[in-house]
Design a protein around this motif. Structure first.
Motif, PDB file in Angstrom:
ATOM      1  N   TYR A 102      12.572   5.036  -0.823  1.00  0.00           N
ATOM      2  CA  TYR A 102      12.227   4.499  -0.239  1.00  0.00           C
ATOM      3  C   TYR A 102      11.176   4.344  -0.894  1.00  0.00           C
ATOM      4  O   TYR A 102      10.980   2.716  -1.077  1.00  0.00           O
ATOM      5  CB  TYR A 102      11.728   4.579   0.925  1.00  0.00           C
ATOM      6  N   SER A 103      11.437   5.278  -2.166  1.00  0.00           N
ATOM      7  CA  SER A 103      10.195   4.234  -3.186  1.00  0.00           C
ATOM      8  C   SER A 103      11.331   3.720  -4.560  1.00  0.00           C
ATOM      9  O   SER A 103      11.892   3.881  -3.972  1.00  0.00           O
ATOM     10  CB  SER A 103       8.908   5.369  -4.027  1.00  0.00           C
ATOM     11  N   ASP A 104      10.395   3.462  -5.343  1.00  0.00           N
ATOM     12  CA  ASP A 104      11.271   2.760  -6.865  1.00  0.00           C
ATOM     13  C   ASP A 104      11.442   4.006  -7.859  1.00  0.00           C
ATOM     14  O   ASP A 104      11.575   3.617  -8.842  1.00  0.00           O
ATOM     15  CB  ASP A 104      10.502   1.793  -7.038  1.00  0.00           C
TER      16      ASP A 104
ATOM     17  N   GLN B 163       0.770  -1.425   0.631  1.00  0.00           N
ATOM     18  CA  GLN B 163       0.193   0.468   0.018  1.00  0.00           C
ATOM     19  C   GLN B 163       0.804   1.467  -0.268  1.00  0.00           C
ATOM     20  O   GLN B 163       1.491   1.400   0.333  1.00  0.00           O
ATOM     21  CB  GLN B 163      -0.643  -0.048   1.427  1.00  0.00           C
ATOM     22  N   VAL B 164       0.392   2.613  -0.711  1.00  0.00           N
ATOM     23  CA  VAL B 164       1.140   3.777  -1.001  1.00  0.00           C
ATOM     24  C   VAL B 164       0.493   4.652  -0.510  1.00  0.00           C
ATOM     25  O   VAL B 164      -0.689   4.655  -1.627  1.00  0.00           O
ATOM     26  CB  VAL B 164       1.479   3.760  -2.360  1.00  0.00           C
ATOM     27  N   LEU B 165       0.876   4.801   0.438  1.00  0.00           N
ATOM     28  CA  LEU B 165       0.139   6.824   0.942  1.00  0.00           C
ATOM     29  C   LEU B 165       0.094   7.399   0.354  1.00  0.00           C
ATOM     30  O   LEU B 165       1.281   7.448  -0.562  1.00  0.00           O
ATOM     31  CB  LEU B 165       0.470   7.214   2.457  1.00  0.00           C
ATOM     32  N   ARG B 166      -0.344   8.146   0.044  1.00  0.00           N
ATOM     33  CA  ARG B 166      -0.107   9.425  -1.169  1.00  0.00           C
ATOM     34  C   ARG B 166      -0.871  10.414  -0.240  1.00  0.00           C
ATOM     35  O   ARG B 166      -2.242  10.755   0.282  1.00  0.00           O
ATOM     36  CB  ARG B 166      -0.942   9.207  -2.464  1.00  0.00           C
ATOM     37  N   TRP B 167       0.012  11.798  -0.353  1.00  0.00           N
ATOM     38  CA  TRP B 167      -0.660  13.384  -0.553  1.00  0.00           C
ATOM     39  C   TRP B 167      -0.651  13.787  -1.392  1.00  0.00           C
ATOM     40  O   TRP B 167      -2.095  14.710  -1.585  1.00  0.00           O
ATOM     41  CB  TRP B 167       0.378  14.434   0.582  1.00  0.00           C
ATOM     42  N   LEU B 168      -0.460  13.878  -2.353  1.00  0.00           N
ATOM     43  CA  LEU B 168      -0.841  14.315  -3.934  1.00  0.00           C
ATOM     44  C   LEU B 168      -1.541  13.378  -4.932  1.00  0.00           C
ATOM     45  O   LEU B 168      -1.505  12.285  -4.597  1.00  0.00           O
ATOM     46  CB  LEU B 168       0.641  15.000  -5.152  1.00  0.00           C
ATOM     47  N   ASP B 169      -2.303  13.672  -5.430  1.00  0.00           N
ATOM     48  CA  ASP B 169      -2.371  12.969  -6.911  1.00  0.00           C
ATOM     49  C   ASP B 169      -1.275  11.983  -7.773  1.00  0.00           C
ATOM     50  O   ASP B 169       0.231  12.438  -7.686  1.00  0.00           O
ATOM     51  CB  ASP B 169      -3.365  13.242  -7.926  1.00  0.00           C
ATOM     52  N   GLU B 170      -1.347  10.751  -7.884  1.00  0.00           N
ATOM     53  CA  GLU B 170      -0.838  10.023  -8.637  1.00  0.00           C
ATOM     54  C   GLU B 170       0.111  11.355  -9.991  1.00  0.00           C
ATOM     55  O   GLU B 170       0.082  11.609 -10.962  1.00  0.00           O
ATOM     56  CB  GLU B 170      -0.941   8.716  -9.363  1.00  0.00           C
TER      57      GLU B 170
ATOM     58  N   LYS C 124       1.957   4.205   5.972  1.00  0.00           N
ATOM     59  CA  LYS C 124       1.899   4.476   6.747  1.00  0.00           C
ATOM     60  C   LYS C 124       2.262   6.535   6.892  1.00  0.00           C
ATOM     61  O   LYS C 124       2.725   7.659   7.630  1.00  0.00           O
ATOM     62  CB  LYS C 124       2.261   4.348   8.417  1.00  0.00           C
ATOM     63  N   LEU C 125       3.585   6.275   5.499  1.00  0.00           N
ATOM     64  CA  LEU C 125       4.799   7.837   6.105  1.00  0.00           C
ATOM     65  C   LEU C 125       4.049   7.770   3.991  1.00  0.00           C
ATOM     66  O   LEU C 125       4.799   7.034   3.138  1.00  0.00           O
ATOM     67  CB  LEU C 125       6.164   7.125   5.827  1.00  0.00           C
ATOM     68  N   PRO C 126       3.885   8.638   3.621  1.00  0.00           N
ATOM     69  CA  PRO C 126       3.261   9.240   2.151  1.00  0.00           C
ATOM     70  C   PRO C 126       4.518   9.212   1.430  1.00  0.00           C
ATOM     71  O   PRO C 126       5.757   9.213   2.000  1.00  0.00           O
ATOM     72  CB  PRO C 126       2.951  10.509   1.834  1.00  0.00           C
ATOM     73  N   LEU C 127       4.169   9.421  -0.077  1.00  0.00           N
ATOM     74  CA  LEU C 127       5.154   9.032  -0.628  1.00  0.00           C
ATOM     75  C   LEU C 127       6.092  10.072  -0.719  1.00  0.00           C
ATOM     76  O   LEU C 127       7.481  10.597  -1.377  1.00  0.00           O
ATOM     77  CB  LEU C 127       4.953   8.853  -2.545  1.00  0.00           C
ATOM     78  N   GLU C 128       5.221  11.632  -1.216  1.00  0.00           N
ATOM     79  CA  GLU C 128       5.800  12.204  -1.362  1.00  0.00           C
ATOM     80  C   GLU C 128       6.850  12.714  -0.148  1.00  0.00           C
ATOM     81  O   GLU C 128       7.288  13.716   0.042  1.00  0.00           O
ATOM     82  CB  GLU C 128       4.332  13.601  -0.708  1.00  0.00           C
TER      83      GLU C 128
END
Length: 424
Positions: free
Chosen positions: A47-49, A10-17, A254-258
């Motif tokens: 931490y993301s790809d 699961q990826v938490l997002r604060w902004l749109d993809e 639990k930590l956003p991608l951004e």
């Protein structure tokens, strides 16, 4: 805010993809530019790809404009955090390119920190803490004489530095798990090694999958009380704990991608260095009123003295950093100030100068001093029954300098005086 499932993750997002990926692309692309220009890594964790695709500063600038357009409609904590970060990215990019931006303007926009010289009153208070600490341990003479005797009595042979650091590793990790935060079972430090020829004292390298390595500069003199401070800074509950915890939170959605990275020269720096600067206090190793199984009261006196001693030195190095980068003194004057006013050894004075005159690190250096007081004051002012909330703010929530100060004000129920060095 949204939670997106990718496969089993699961990826938490604060902004749109797209917008979130662009934020991270800017970070890792700035890292690529810093590597090309100065041979330095500035995105010390991601931490993301998401991989870097922006090949020039012009492309980075276009991406910054696009993200800023998206952020115009973003409000609340998420908007405040991201707007500050993107502004910091822009100023860091300008600094990397060599734009003629005043040093204090860079510090204000990149780190959200002031550039005021540390006052004589602050220096005098810090000096008194060191002086009284040395006297309480039985040292006599001038401050310099007492300091030199203390350092001589607690000195570690350079070849033994990593062995002493190894002794701290497990007890500091157990203290972290018991008193501060939880970490995944896979967490660990694979090796601790010595190094020479660098300007920093210790370095924590996060290698991914919850693992890390530590390196200590054995050109500089090490004492056991000071190594305790630096070891807890670099490992537990300092940098390794931060890196590992953030990685775990991101993998858990639990930590956003951004916010899934750490960037040297951004508004998060005072937290990232301030937490480790206060890490030994989190363990209770400098407080005789705290119960600690492995650290005796005699050691706590030594560790509190070491903290005050390092604070006092940091005031001089920070002042020298500001005066040099604001064009007020020369290299020779800066080193003379550190040695003859600050009582700092020649090796450490020259290393400090190399650090704060470096084209990348010069805008990072102030976060150590301000971060130590911001996080230290926040911790000291938090009642014991609210410490879990404090640690959640510090370790689990993306914050800039300003949003952290706001969060601590809310936690304490009053305005938080973050940078006051006179009340501890």
């Amino acid at each position: 805010m949204s939670l997106e499932t990718k496969g089993t993750k699961q990826v938490l997002r604060w902004l749109d993809e797209g917008a979130g990926e662009k934020v991270v692309d800017i970070v890792v692309s700035l890292n690529e530019q810093a590597g090309k220009l100065h041979g330095q890594e500035v995105a010390t964790a991601s931490y993301s790809d998401v991989k870097p695709t922006l090949k020039t500063f012009d492309e980075i600038g276009v991406a910054l404009d696009e993200v800023e357009t998206v952020l115009k409609k973003k409000e609340g904590h998420e908007g405040e955090y991201l707007k500050a970060m993107v502004n910091g990215f822009r100023y860091f990019a300008r600094s990397l390119q060599g734009d003629d931006v005043p040093y204090n303007e860079l510090i204000e926009n990149i780190q959200e920190l002031p550039s005021d010289l540390i006052s004589d009153e602050q220096l005098s208070h810090a000096r008194e803490l060191v002086d009284s600490g040395l006297s309480n341990l039985g040292y006599k003479g001038t401050l310099r004489e007492k300091s030199e005797a203390w350092r001589s009595n607690t000195l570690i042979d350079p070849e033994q530095v990593t062995a002493v650091a190894e002794n701290f590793r497990e007890i500091s990790k157990q203290g972290t798990l018991k008193r501060v935060i939880s970490l995944p079972e896979e967490d660990g430090i694979d090796w601790i090694k010595p190094i020479r020829g660098v300007f920093w004292s210790g370095y924590s390298k996060y290698t991914g999958d919850y693992r890390g390595n530590l390196t200590f500069n054995i050109d500089r003199p090490w004492t056991e009380p000071i190594l305790a401070q630096i070891m807890t800074h670099e490992a537990y509950p300092g940098h390794q704990a931060f890196y590992c915890r953030w990685d775990y939170l991101f993998q858990q959605g639990k930590l956003p991608l951004e916010a899934s990275y750490y960037l040297i020269n951004s508004p998060t720096n005072a937290l990232f260095e301030g937490g480790p600067e206060t890490a030994l206090s989190f363990l209770g190793w400098d407080d005789v009123s705290e119960e600690t199984q492995d650290i005796k009261d005699e050691q706590k006196q030594q560790y509190l003295l070491a903290r005050n001693f390092l604070d006092y030195q940091r005031m001089f190095t920070t002042n020298a950093c500001y005066m040099y980068n604001l064009g007020q003194i020369s290299k020779e004057e800066a080193i003379d100030y550190l040695i003859n006013k600050g009582g700092i050894t020649e090796i450490e004075a020259n290393n400090a100068f190399r650090f704060f005159s470096d084209p990348v690190q010069k805008t990072y250096f102030p976060c150590y001093f301000y971060g130590r007081w911001m996080v230290g004051n926040a911790y000291k002012g938090t009642p014991k029954d609210k410490r879990s909330e404090f640690f959640s703010i510090l370790y689990d929530t993306p914050h800039t300098t300003k949003t952290f100060i706001k969060a601590i004000s809310q936690l304490h129920g009053k305005e938080f005086d973050a940078f006051n060095t006179l009340k501890q």
